[in-house]
Scaffold this motif. Structure first.
Motif, PDB file in Angstrom:
ATOM      1  N   CYS A 143      41.678  -9.936  42.994  1.00 41.00           N
ATOM      2  CA  CYS A 143      42.426 -11.273  43.155  1.00 41.00           C
ATOM      3  C   CYS A 143      41.381 -12.172  44.178  1.00 41.00           C
ATOM      4  CB  CYS A 143      43.710 -10.848  43.818  1.00 41.00           C
ATOM      5  SG  CYS A 143      43.827 -10.398  45.354  1.00 41.00           S
ATOM      6  N   MET A 203      41.650 -12.261  47.571  1.00 39.01           N
ATOM      7  CA  MET A 203      42.569 -12.581  48.668  1.00 39.01           C
ATOM      8  C   MET A 203      42.298 -11.461  49.673  1.00 39.01           C
ATOM      9  SD  MET A 203      46.097 -14.056  47.150  1.00 39.01           S
ATOM     10  CE  MET A 203      45.978 -13.639  45.192  1.00 39.01           C
ATOM     11  N   ASP A 205      40.094  -8.664  51.996  1.00 39.92           N
ATOM     12  CA  ASP A 205      38.925  -8.534  52.726  1.00 39.92           C
ATOM     13  C   ASP A 205      38.449  -6.934  53.024  1.00 39.92           C
ATOM     14  OD1 ASP A 205      38.590 -11.259  53.139  1.00 39.92           O
ATOM     15  OD2 ASP A 205      40.395 -11.416  54.503  1.00 39.92           O
ATOM     16  N   GLU A 211      49.121 -10.850  40.935  1.00 41.71           N
ATOM     17  CA  GLU A 211      48.385 -11.944  41.982  1.00 41.71           C
ATOM     18  C   GLU A 211      49.445 -12.527  42.645  1.00 41.71           C
ATOM     19  OE1 GLU A 211      44.817 -14.029  41.042  1.00 41.71           O
ATOM     20  OE2 GLU A 211      43.957 -12.080  40.129  1.00 41.71           O
ATOM     21  N   LYS A 243      49.762 -12.744  46.629  1.00 42.09           N
ATOM     22  CA  LYS A 243      49.820 -14.054  47.275  1.00 42.09           C
ATOM     23  C   LYS A 243      50.999 -14.458  48.236  1.00 42.09           C
ATOM     24  CE  LYS A 243      49.642 -18.717  45.621  1.00 42.09           C
ATOM     25  NZ  LYS A 243      49.979 -19.166  44.371  1.00 42.09           N
ATOM     26  N   ILE A 268      51.124 -12.259  51.239  1.00 38.63           N
ATOM     27  CA  ILE A 268      50.444 -12.968  52.543  1.00 38.63           C
ATOM     28  C   ILE A 268      51.034 -14.071  52.991  1.00 38.63           C
ATOM     29  CG2 ILE A 268      48.172 -13.827  52.923  1.00 38.63           C
ATOM     30  CD1 ILE A 268      46.835 -11.869  50.835  1.00 38.63           C
ATOM     31  N   ASN A 269      51.644 -14.933  52.004  1.00 37.56           N
ATOM     32  CA  ASN A 269      52.201 -16.187  52.787  1.00 37.56           C
ATOM     33  C   ASN A 269      53.661 -15.627  53.473  1.00 37.56           C
ATOM     34  OD1 ASN A 269      50.199 -17.806  51.709  1.00 37.56           O
ATOM     35  ND2 ASN A 269      51.470 -18.158  49.893  1.00 37.56           N
TER      36      ASN A 269
END
Ligand code: CTP
Ligand code: MG
Length: 373
Positions: free
Chosen positions: A43, A45, A47, A106, A110, A113-114
């Motif tokens: 994805c 996004m 690390d 995904e 996302k 995280i947002n």
């Protein structure tokens, strides 16, 4: 902002009844661990990747994971496993996800995280479709469905917050991370999950994966010279004719094309590579026996043949009346229903070496699907 993932994989998977951790059983060629992790790896996004493993599964997990994925020994409850992993987490935001949920998307990642960036927390959940009630053998309370959610993962937080919450929780066990957060921080915010983001828990849940069939296609071609004093064998059936095909083996040109198609679908080279015509053990070899070896090879790779389609190019003899017998013989050898094998024959209208009856050719394609576990 650095984003970490904790993938909870340190359970035993007892309810799945697969005789080992449900995340380590290959289904259609891939383990649930690999499937779930691959969504996060691809994805773009995340690390940092941390997987929790039981001491028992540690070596096996390491062998499946790509370089750079950290493995942390879990505890005897999910909460303890997450607590151990949080101590090794270096990202500012952490997504905590069940290894047993390979259908995470995904979009959900996302939104989580947002969600943290906007509200400080993000717990994936879906509105309950069914009326929820409390009870055992009898229902003693109806909770309704409005305002009720089924909670899923991922659940995401600022690492320092959830680390702190778990530290305060001590040895107390919680259903999930959002509950720990709620106990010590406040109400976590909701991210809409997905009905398909199920946690593979019971044996029947794994059927979803078994039905996913990624198929592979291969093509094969072969040609043998027609000479006198040789048998003509096609698809393992001896065809009466005044000539036969010349070769180191029985020169069954059709079976050779089929074997090459099967091998090629899995990039396993070709029959010349596996059964050299220089090797005396294959002198006059029965091609149907070689086919058996080829089927074993693809089986070992977790695949089986789904269908075969082939054409024989021969000027003579007329093959029409032999096709049903050839098809049946191949179907039996490959373990397929007759209708999954299509064999055709054609002349080349007198053209070229086939037209001059100097040789016979065959062409085949094979469709392979993952073997069900
Ligand atoms: N998990 C974990 N550490 C534990 C228990 C569970 O990391 N001590 C993980 C599991 O590997 C799983 C996820 O938490 O991916 C959700 O748990 P569950 O579905 O209950 O899996 P298992 O505990 O493995 O299954 P079971 O309860 O049937 O034994
Ligand atoms: Mg469990």
């Amino acid at each position: 902002m650095k984003i970490s993932l904790i993938l909870a994989c340190a359970g035993k998977g007892e309810r799945a009844n697969l005789n080992k951790n449900k995340l380590l059983v290959p289904i259609n060629g891939r383990t649930v661990l690999e499937r779930t992790l691959s969504v996060f790896l691809s994805c773009g996004m995340i690390d940092e990747f941390i997987v929790t493993a039981s001491a028992n599964d540690y070596d096996e997990m390491i062998s499946l994971l790509p370089d750079g994925v950290k493995v942390v020994i879990g505890g005897n409850t999910r909460s303890k496993s997450i607590k151990n992993a949080l101590k090794k987490t270096t990202g500012e935001i952490v997504l905590i996800h069940d290894g047993a949920r390979p259908f995470v998307t995904e979009r959900i990642i996302k939104d989580c995280i947002n969600g943290v960036k906007k509200f400080g927390s993000a717990v994936t959940a879906i509105p309950s479709r069914d009326t929820v009630c409390q009870g055992e053998q009898v229902i003693y309370d109806y909770l309704g469905k409005s305002g009720l959610y089924s909670v899923q993962t991922p659940q995401a937080f600022y690492t320092k917050d959830i680390l702190n919450a778990y530290a305060q929780a001590g040895d107390k066990t919680f259903n999930d991370d959002g509950e720990v957060y709620k106990e010590f921080y406040g109400n976590p915010s909701v991210v809409l999950g997905d009905i398909n983001n199920v946690k593979l828990t019971y044996p029947e849940d794994f059927e979803i994966l078994k039905k996913q069939t990624d198929c592979l296609v291969g093509v094969g071609f072969d040609c043998h010279r027609l000479v006198v004093n040789r048998k003509l064998i096609l698809g393992g059936i001896e065809i009466p004719h005044d000539k036969g095909l010349l070769g180191h083996s029985d020169a069954d040109v059709l079976t050779h094309a089929i074997m090459d198609a099967i091998l090629s679908a899995l990039s396993l080279r070709d029959i010349g590579y596996h059964f050299s015509d220089k090797d005396p053990q294959y002198k006059d070899a029965c091609s149907m026996e070689l086919l058996e070896k080829v089927l074993k090879m693809i089986n070992e790779k977790g695949y089986k043949v789904k269908s075969i389609s082939a054409t024989i190019m021969a000027e003579r003899p007329k093959l029409l009346s032999f096709i049903p017998k050839i098809t049946e013989n191949l179907a039996n050898a490959i373990g397929l229903e007759k209708q999954m094998i299509g064999v055709g024959a054609t002349t080349l209208e007198g053209l070229g070496f086939v037209g001059r009856e100097e040789g016979i050719c065959a062409q085949a394609s094979a469709v392979l699907v993952p073997e069900m576990n």
